[in-house]
Design a protein around this motif. Structure first.
Motif, PDB file in Angstrom:
ATOM      1  N   THR A 104       0.826  -1.199   0.000  1.00  0.00           N
ATOM      2  CA  THR A 104       0.000   0.000   0.000  1.00  0.00           C
ATOM      3  C   THR A 104       0.862   1.250   0.000  1.00  0.00           C
ATOM      4  OG1 THR A 104      -1.683   1.224   1.240  1.00  0.00           O
ATOM      5  CG2 THR A 104      -0.193  -0.129   2.539  1.00  0.00           C
ATOM      6  N   ARG A 107       4.565   0.994  -0.047  1.00  0.00           N
ATOM      7  CA  ARG A 107       5.198   0.390   1.123  1.00  0.00           C
ATOM      8  C   ARG A 107       4.813  -1.084   1.247  1.00  0.00           C
ATOM      9  NH1 ARG A 107       7.172   3.596   5.055  1.00  0.00           N
ATOM     10  NH2 ARG A 107       6.401   2.323   6.780  1.00  0.00           N
ATOM     11  N   VAL A 109       4.116  -3.788   3.994  1.00  0.00           N
ATOM     12  CA  VAL A 109       3.742  -3.779   5.412  1.00  0.00           C
ATOM     13  C   VAL A 109       3.314  -5.182   5.832  1.00  0.00           C
ATOM     14  CG1 VAL A 109       2.201  -2.764   7.134  1.00  0.00           C
ATOM     15  CG2 VAL A 109       2.990  -1.379   5.195  1.00  0.00           C
ATOM     16  N   ASP A 141       9.071  -2.599   4.779  1.00  0.00           N
ATOM     17  CA  ASP A 141       9.141  -1.229   5.309  1.00  0.00           C
ATOM     18  C   ASP A 141       8.643  -1.137   6.741  1.00  0.00           C
ATOM     19  OD1 ASP A 141      10.012   0.345   2.882  1.00  0.00           O
ATOM     20  OD2 ASP A 141       8.223  -0.609   2.072  1.00  0.00           O
ATOM     21  N   SER A 142       7.602  -1.931   7.063  1.00  0.00           N
ATOM     22  CA  SER A 142       6.990  -1.797   8.383  1.00  0.00           C
ATOM     23  C   SER A 142       6.424  -3.132   8.831  1.00  0.00           C
ATOM     24  CB  SER A 142       5.877  -0.745   8.346  1.00  0.00           C
ATOM     25  OG  SER A 142       5.329  -0.525   9.621  1.00  0.00           O
ATOM     26  N   ALA A 221      -0.503   2.610   8.313  1.00  0.00           N
ATOM     27  CA  ALA A 221       0.033   2.588   6.948  1.00  0.00           C
ATOM     28  C   ALA A 221      -1.050   3.168   6.056  1.00  0.00           C
ATOM     29  CB  ALA A 221       0.399   1.165   6.518  1.00  0.00           C
TER      30      ALA A 221
END
Length: 327
Positions: A104, A107, A109, A141-142, A221
């Motif tokens: 998304t 990114r 996630v 990324d996360s 996010a």
């Protein structure tokens, strides 16, 4: 001298047509015997769209939990009947583990991380499935955590201390962090819970200063918003993924296996830390999903672990979303 008539010609023609099929069938059978099917299952990932957002379910195997004592407020015979009705074994519950990867806003996630290399022999397939889906842990990324039970956080860090996602920020619910990372609560906890507190320190301790703690209701996010779903743990959160008119709710552990706890939402799993609050949360979340016809993903539902909730008598039913090769 043999005379061929029309009947003979038709019979001969039919034999000529079926002979290759027979040879082909025999050849296929012989080939199958010479090259038996692989013993391993195909990679466990499943990709689909939520509006413009791409999500991928990643399977991390399962764990067989003895059924006796698993549901704290129901007779074993009632639980066994529910298992039998779902065509599941009546001595042990096979609990699946299914995380979600969300692509998304440019990114990558993760919603939870699985058991890592600390799980049961029948789990620990997450990284192989993640890579089979075309992902690279270095490009995450996360990592967003729903709650701090080991099957959701152990994938963050290997047993030798190695960080699995070296370039990812770690996000965790602030109420969950406040509970599990409190030395006071750890020291006051029953001995049986000390290991869970210590595991949280093993996973998060080396990066504690950099863990981003969010309040429920925060967007974690682009298009992914957290929502309080307390009871299973003190700070347990779910996540709503929204794009345009499409929505998917990542239910995390609002229920354990749906065959038991979607159909019987008043039942309390042994893992629910506050059974009364968890029960109220379960009813609220299931009723909301049924009323709004929102697609859902359960962490412990059979893979690929997504579908819809329908009201069914005094309980609910999980209606699996139809599998499709289209993304």
């Amino acid at each position: 001298m043999t005379t061929l008539n029309r009947r003979h010609a038709i019979a001969a023609g039919a034999a000529a047509l079926t002979a290759p099929a027979i040879v082909s069938a025999l050849g296929t059978e012989a080939l199958a015997q010479a090259a038996p099917a692989a013993a391993a299952q195909a990679p466990g990932f499943y990709r689909y769209k939520v509006g413009d957002i791409t999500v991928t379910a990643i399977n991390d195997g399962f764990f067989a939990r003895p059924l006796e004592g698993f549901v704290r407020n129901a007779e074993l015979s009632a639980v066994q009947a529910a298992m039998s009705a779902a065509f599941l074994p009546t001595n042990a519950l096979p609990i699946p583990f299914n995380t979600l990867v969300v692509e998304t806003g440019g990114r990558l996630v993760l919603l939870d991380t699985g058991n890592g290399n600390t799980g049961a022999p029948t789990s620990g397939t997450w990284m192989a499935n993640f890579r089979a889906a075309g992902f690279d842990p270095a490009k995450v990324d996360s990592v967003v955590i729903s709650h701090f039970h080991g099957d959701h956080i152990n994938g963050v860090r290997l047993r030798d201390g190695t960080a699995v996602f070296p370039n990812a920020e770690i996000q965790a619910p602030a109420p969950e962090w406040a509970f599990w990372m409190s030395d006071e609560r750890m020291n006051a906890a029953p001995e049986a819970m000390r290991g869970a507190f210590q595991n949280c320190r093993r996973v998060f301790g080396p990066v504690a200063a950099n863990v981003k703690r969010f309040e429920p209701g925060t967007e974690v996010a682009p298009g992914v918003t957290s929502m309080a779903a307390y009871g299973h743990t003190p700070g347990h959160c779910v996540f709503v993924i929204a794009s345009g008119n499409a929505r998917l709710t990542y239910m995390a552990d609002v229920t354990n296996h749906p065959a038991l706890f979607v159909r019987n939402p008043d039942w309390a799993a042994v893992f629910d830390m506050d059974a009364d609050v968890a029960r109220a949360t379960r009813h609220r979340m299931l009723d909301m999903a049924a009323s709004e016809k929102t697609r859902v993903h359960f962490y412990h539902a059979p893979f690929p672990s997504n579908g819809y909730i329908a009201k069914d008598g005094n309980g609910f039913a999980l209606v699996p979303a139809q599998w499709t090769p289209a993304i």
